[in-house]
Design a protein around this motif. Structure first.
Motif, mmCIF file in Angstrom:
data_model
loop_
_atom_site.group_PDB
_atom_site.id
_atom_site.type_symbol
_atom_site.label_atom_id
_atom_site.label_comp_id
_atom_site.label_asym_id
_atom_site.label_seq_id
_atom_site.Cartn_x
_atom_site.Cartn_y
_atom_site.Cartn_z
ATOM 1 N N ASP A 246 33.159 49.363 73.408
ATOM 2 C CA ASP A 246 32.143 49.607 72.379
ATOM 3 C C ASP A 246 32.747 50.048 71.047
ATOM 4 N N ARG A 247 34.087 50.093 70.988
ATOM 5 C CA ARG A 247 34.837 50.419 69.778
ATOM 6 C C ARG A 247 34.554 51.838 69.287
ATOM 7 N N GLN A 248 34.139 52.698 70.183
ATOM 8 C CA GLN A 248 33.851 54.083 69.826
ATOM 9 C C GLN A 248 34.939 55.055 70.282
ATOM 10 N N GLN A 249 35.914 54.546 71.047
ATOM 11 C CA GLN A 249 37.010 55.392 71.511
ATOM 12 C C GLN A 249 38.343 54.696 71.230
ATOM 13 N N LEU A 250 39.352 55.522 70.998
ATOM 14 C CA LEU A 250 40.696 55.009 70.757
ATOM 15 C C LEU A 250 41.695 55.766 71.626
ATOM 16 N N LEU A 251 42.632 55.018 72.197
ATOM 17 C CA LEU A 251 43.708 55.604 73.002
ATOM 18 C C LEU A 251 45.034 55.306 72.317
ATOM 19 N N ASN A 252 45.844 56.342 72.155
ATOM 20 C CA ASN A 252 47.182 56.199 71.589
ATOM 21 C C ASN A 252 48.190 56.182 72.734
ATOM 22 N N PRO A 253 48.697 54.999 73.113
ATOM 23 C CA PRO A 253 49.640 54.948 74.230
ATOM 24 C C PRO A 253 51.072 55.273 73.830
ATOM 25 N N SER A 254 51.314 55.537 72.550
ATOM 26 C CA SER A 254 52.681 55.755 72.070
ATOM 27 C C SER A 254 53.095 57.218 72.235
ATOM 28 N N ALA A 255 54.347 57.486 71.860
ATOM 29 C CA ALA A 255 54.910 58.837 71.986
ATOM 30 C C ALA A 255 54.864 59.608 70.680
ATOM 31 N N ILE A 256 54.160 59.084 69.658
ATOM 32 C CA ILE A 256 54.100 59.772 68.367
ATOM 33 C C ILE A 256 52.644 59.922 67.926
ATOM 34 N N PRO A 257 52.322 60.959 67.139
ATOM 35 C CA PRO A 257 50.960 61.076 66.608
ATOM 36 C C PRO A 257 50.692 59.975 65.592
ATOM 37 N N LEU A 258 49.455 59.467 65.601
ATOM 38 C CA LEU A 258 49.061 58.389 64.698
ATOM 39 C C LEU A 258 47.847 58.827 63.886
ATOM 40 N N TYR A 259 47.784 58.360 62.656
ATOM 41 C CA TYR A 259 46.722 58.751 61.739
ATOM 42 C C TYR A 259 45.933 57.524 61.304
ATOM 43 N N LEU A 260 44.619 57.720 61.136
ATOM 44 C CA LEU A 260 43.760 56.656 60.626
ATOM 45 C C LEU A 260 42.610 57.270 59.860
ATOM 46 N N GLU A 261 41.994 56.455 59.032
ATOM 47 C CA GLU A 261 40.808 56.888 58.310
ATOM 48 C C GLU A 261 39.586 56.227 58.921
ATOM 49 N N HIS A 262 38.559 57.028 59.174
ATOM 50 C CA HIS A 262 37.304 56.525 59.755
ATOM 51 C C HIS A 262 36.140 57.157 59.013
ATOM 52 N N HIS A 263 35.350 56.329 58.342
ATOM 53 C CA HIS A 263 34.209 56.809 57.562
ATOM 54 C C HIS A 263 34.623 57.919 56.584
ATOM 55 N N GLY A 264 35.772 57.717 55.927
ATOM 56 C CA GLY A 264 36.222 58.663 54.918
ATOM 57 C C GLY A 264 36.928 59.891 55.447
ATOM 58 N N GLU A 265 37.055 60.008 56.770
ATOM 59 C CA GLU A 265 37.718 61.165 57.384
ATOM 60 C C GLU A 265 39.041 60.721 57.989
ATOM 61 N N VAL A 266 40.110 61.476 57.721
ATOM 62 C CA VAL A 266 41.418 61.176 58.302
ATOM 63 C C VAL A 266 41.517 61.844 59.670
ATOM 64 N N LEU A 267 41.799 61.037 60.682
ATOM 65 C CA LEU A 267 41.900 61.518 62.063
ATOM 66 C C LEU A 267 43.329 61.382 62.557
ATOM 67 N N CYS A 268 43.723 62.287 63.430
ATOM 68 C CA CYS A 268 45.034 62.216 64.083
ATOM 69 C C CYS A 268 44.822 62.064 65.581
ATOM 70 N N ILE A 269 45.496 61.082 66.162
ATOM 71 C CA ILE A 269 45.450 60.881 67.609
ATOM 72 C C ILE A 269 46.826 61.224 68.163
ATOM 73 N N GLY A 270 46.897 62.254 68.962
ATOM 74 C CA GLY A 270 48.170 62.701 69.503
ATOM 75 C C GLY A 270 48.752 61.722 70.505
ATOM 76 N N PRO A 271 50.036 61.852 70.820
ATOM 77 C CA PRO A 271 50.682 60.971 71.794
ATOM 78 C C PRO A 271 49.956 60.987 73.135
ATOM 79 N N GLY A 272 49.597 59.819 73.622
ATOM 80 C CA GLY A 272 48.930 59.697 74.906
ATOM 81 C C GLY A 272 47.500 60.207 74.932
ATOM 82 N N ARG A 273 46.919 60.507 73.778
ATOM 83 C CA ARG A 273 45.582 61.087 73.713
ATOM 84 C C ARG A 273 44.528 60.028 73.434
#
Length: 279
Positions: A246-273
């Motif tokens: 449903d494109r409402q969840q994201l999984l970060n399978p990598s070993a580093i934190p990743l950042y993205l912008e969603h609706h004007g808000e910057v989000l961080c997804i931790g490793p494996g989170r």
């Protein structure tokens, strides 16, 4: 994932990386400048071309390669990366399959043993490459290779084995491009990729050019300073994000934190989170 939603570490919109070739003595001055201003670079070396220990160059010679011991000392000065440039700096498109194997795979073996690190990058000697060159690099474990084709833009690379820089440091557009890169109105991910040979600053008597660039571009909180390998790892990790149906969840399978912008808000997804995207 929409690639335009990617943000670099810390949530920044800008990334800057440099790439310098041949392992020459002028790299020492360049490294000291980069260390003082926070810039980071990849240095592309030819493991079969180091100068003999104790070499004294003739007065006026500009292209002066480090000896092996000098290179070991100099490239440990700061958080910079080593990549291959061909064992003997041969013209890649003239080589047989066996010669290509020696030129690239052996260079990687030599430099990994010398610097006690894993090397995954390259720069094409003379800017030359073809499909056979790319195939040999890929089979040798190389994941990115820099060309000499200036894009004059800041797009994120699609094909890292044909990694085109923004420009050479002698490009007449250098400072106009830097102004565009640093424009406060930037709203999509921007990458500035600068390349060259540090001996050119001595040859052209224009060290002031890179010094001005470094002072203007360095030391900023809104720029991520990275090596070529760090850039590759981050972009590929972002591309590996997994979306729910449903494109409402994201999984970060990598070993580093990743950042993205969603609706004007910057989000961080931790490793494996896994995160749920705010509506």
């Amino acid at each position: 994932m929409n690639p335009q939603s990617m943000r670099f570490p810390g949530g920044t919109l800008r990334a800057l990386t440099l790439s310098y070739d041949d392992g020459v003595q002028q790299d020492l001055r360049l490294i000291e400048l980069m260390n003082a201003t926070g810039l980071r670079a990849t240095f592309n070396l030819n493991s079969g071309c180091f100068s003999p220990e104790g070499t004294v160059f003739p007065q006026g010679q500009i292209h002066r390669r480090f000896s092996r011991s000098e290179a070991l000392n100099v490239y440990a000065r700061g958080p910079h990366e080593i990549a291959i440039h061909g064992t003997m700096h041969a013209h890649p498109c003239t080589l047989s399959a066996q010669e290509r194997e020696y030129e690239f795979r052996q260079d990687r073996l030599n430099l990994e043993a010398m610097f006690s690190r894993i090397i995954r990058g390259a720069a094409y000697a003379y800017g030359e490459y073809n499909e056979d060159t790319i195939s040999t690099l890929r089979s040798s474990g190389i994941v990115y290779a820099r060309t000499v084709h200036s894009t004059h833009d800041f797009q994120i690379p699609q094909d890292f084995l044909r990694l085109n820089p923004t420009c050479h440091h002698d490009d007449p557009m250098l400072f106009d491009l830097l102004d565009r890169f640093l424009d406060p109105g930037v709203c999509t991910p921007h990458l500035f990729y600068l390349w060259g040979h540090s001996y050119e600053f001595e040859e052209h008597r224009n060290w002031d050019r890179i010094e001005t660039f470094a002072r203007s571009a360095g030391g900023r909180k809104d720029v991520w300073y990275c090596t070529n390998q760090e850039l590759y790892t981050y972009v590929q990790s972002f591309r590996s994000l997994i979306e729910s149906a449903d494109r409402q969840q994201l999984l970060n399978p990598s070993a580093i934190p990743l950042y993205l912008e969603h609706h004007g808000e910057v989000l961080c997804i931790g490793p494996g989170r896994r995160i749920s995207l705010p509506s």
